[in-house]
Scaffold this active site. Structure first.
Site, PDB file in Angstrom:
ATOM      1  N   LEU A   4       5.702   3.856   6.391  1.00  0.00           N
ATOM      2  CA  LEU A   4       5.306   2.454   6.486  1.00  0.00           C
ATOM      3  C   LEU A   4       4.392   2.100   5.325  1.00  0.00           C
ATOM      4  O   LEU A   4       3.668   2.935   4.789  1.00  0.00           O
ATOM      5  CB  LEU A   4       4.661   2.139   7.829  1.00  0.00           C
TER       6      LEU A   4
ATOM      7  N   TRP B  90       4.889   6.723  -3.444  1.00  0.00           N
ATOM      8  CA  TRP B  90       6.330   6.611  -3.683  1.00  0.00           C
ATOM      9  C   TRP B  90       7.107   6.676  -2.373  1.00  0.00           C
ATOM     10  O   TRP B  90       6.800   7.480  -1.499  1.00  0.00           O
ATOM     11  CB  TRP B  90       6.808   7.730  -4.599  1.00  0.00           C
TER      12      TRP B  90
ATOM     13  N   GLY C 197       0.821  -1.194   0.000  1.00  0.00           N
ATOM     14  CA  GLY C 197       0.000   0.000   0.000  1.00  0.00           C
ATOM     15  C   GLY C 197       0.862   1.255   0.000  1.00  0.00           C
ATOM     16  O   GLY C 197       2.059   1.220   0.269  1.00  0.00           O
TER      17      GLY C 197
ATOM     18  N   GLY D  35       6.729  -3.399   5.610  1.00  0.00           N
ATOM     19  CA  GLY D  35       6.881  -2.942   6.982  1.00  0.00           C
ATOM     20  C   GLY D  35       7.150  -1.461   7.108  1.00  0.00           C
ATOM     21  O   GLY D  35       6.382  -0.643   6.580  1.00  0.00           O
ATOM     22  N   VAL D  36       8.268  -1.098   7.773  1.00  0.00           N
ATOM     23  CA  VAL D  36       8.525   0.297   8.120  1.00  0.00           C
ATOM     24  C   VAL D  36       9.940   0.690   7.695  1.00  0.00           C
ATOM     25  O   VAL D  36      10.815  -0.160   7.530  1.00  0.00           O
ATOM     26  CB  VAL D  36       8.349   0.541   9.636  1.00  0.00           C
TER      27      VAL D  36
ATOM     28  N   CYS E 114       5.447   9.670  -0.466  1.00  0.00           N
ATOM     29  CA  CYS E 114       4.093   9.294  -0.030  1.00  0.00           C
ATOM     30  C   CYS E 114       3.020  10.208  -0.597  1.00  0.00           C
ATOM     31  O   CYS E 114       1.909  10.291  -0.057  1.00  0.00           O
ATOM     32  CB  CYS E 114       4.015   9.245   1.489  1.00  0.00           C
TER      33      CYS E 114
END
Length: 232
Positions: free
Chosen positions: A158, A83, A80, A170-171, A188
């Site tokens: 994340l 960028w 999900g 993950g993160v 993002c």
């Protein structure tokens, strides 16, 4: 008398890869682990690593948010989000769990609670370095506010992918990356805010320091006991 809780505590494999792991190799490693988690042949895992400079596109990424597609290798991530930049000095933690079962404060099959808890994990990790990380209702990730200017900058991103209730990806926590490298994308999809790192905030900590903080804050949230960090 034996401690019944200690006898029944679930452990989770933690390991770290030295050097820079190419993004396709990480995807292949996660796919293999996730398949093993599903069929019971592999344990749940937290995998700590760094990537070489790389841009990755989440499922909501827009072409116009990538300014120079030839600057760094670019990959479709399948997770999900939009960028993201990965590179040296950024601690990536790939988390692979079977979400059909509860994990600490995360109920079974509750993706929203899982994402919220990943953010809380990062916030508690930052707190160990006297950095106040914050959530924003309309922006996934963890943010810090510059006390001098009031500007909000992103310190951790994340993105998760769930396949038949087994989660992966993950993160990514900015420890000491080259922040100029983020200039090739709109991170993002958020144009109004920048990015920062622990080093940019004056906290000259190492990746090893961050790894230990991530490990120390894991159990209270996710319930399982991390193994000592081994080499992947």
């Amino acid at each position: 008398m034996h401690d019944r809780r200690a006898m029944t505590e679930k452990t989770i494999l933690w390991n770290s890869s030295p050097g820079l792991v190419p993004y396709p190799d990480a995807i292949a490693g996660m796919e293999h682990q996730v398949a093993g988690i599903r069929d019971g042949s592999a344990p749940e895992r937290v995998w700590l690593l760094e990537h070489p400079p790389t841009f990755t596109a989440g499922t909501s990424a827009r072409d116009e948010d990538l300014f120079n597609p030839h600057h760094f290798p670019t990959y479709a991530a399948g997770r999900g989000g939009q960028w993201t930049y990965h590179g040296p000095g950024q601690r990536v933690a790939y988390v692979m769990l079977d979400l059909t079962a509860p994990h600490g404060v995360v109920p079974a099959r509750d993706l929203r609670a899982y994402v919220h808890t990943l953010e809380e994990w990062l916030i508690r990790t930052l707190r160990r370095f006297d950095v106040t990380g914050e959530r924003r209702a309309d922006r996934i990730g963890v943010w810090v506010v510059d006390a001098r200017t009031g500007a909000e900058n992103k310190i951790a991103a994340l993105g998760v992918r769930v396949s038949r209730w087994t989660c992966w990806h993950g993160v990514a926590l900015n420890v000491a990356p080259n922040l100029d490298d983020f200039g090739g994308i709109v991170p993002c999809g958020i144009r109004e805010h920048g990015v920062t790192s622990l080093h940019a905030l004056g906290h000259k900590v190492s990746l090893g320091d961050v790894d230990e903080a991530l490990r120390a804050t894991w159990q209270d949230l996710f319930g399982s006991v991390p193994t000592p960090i081994g080499t992947a």
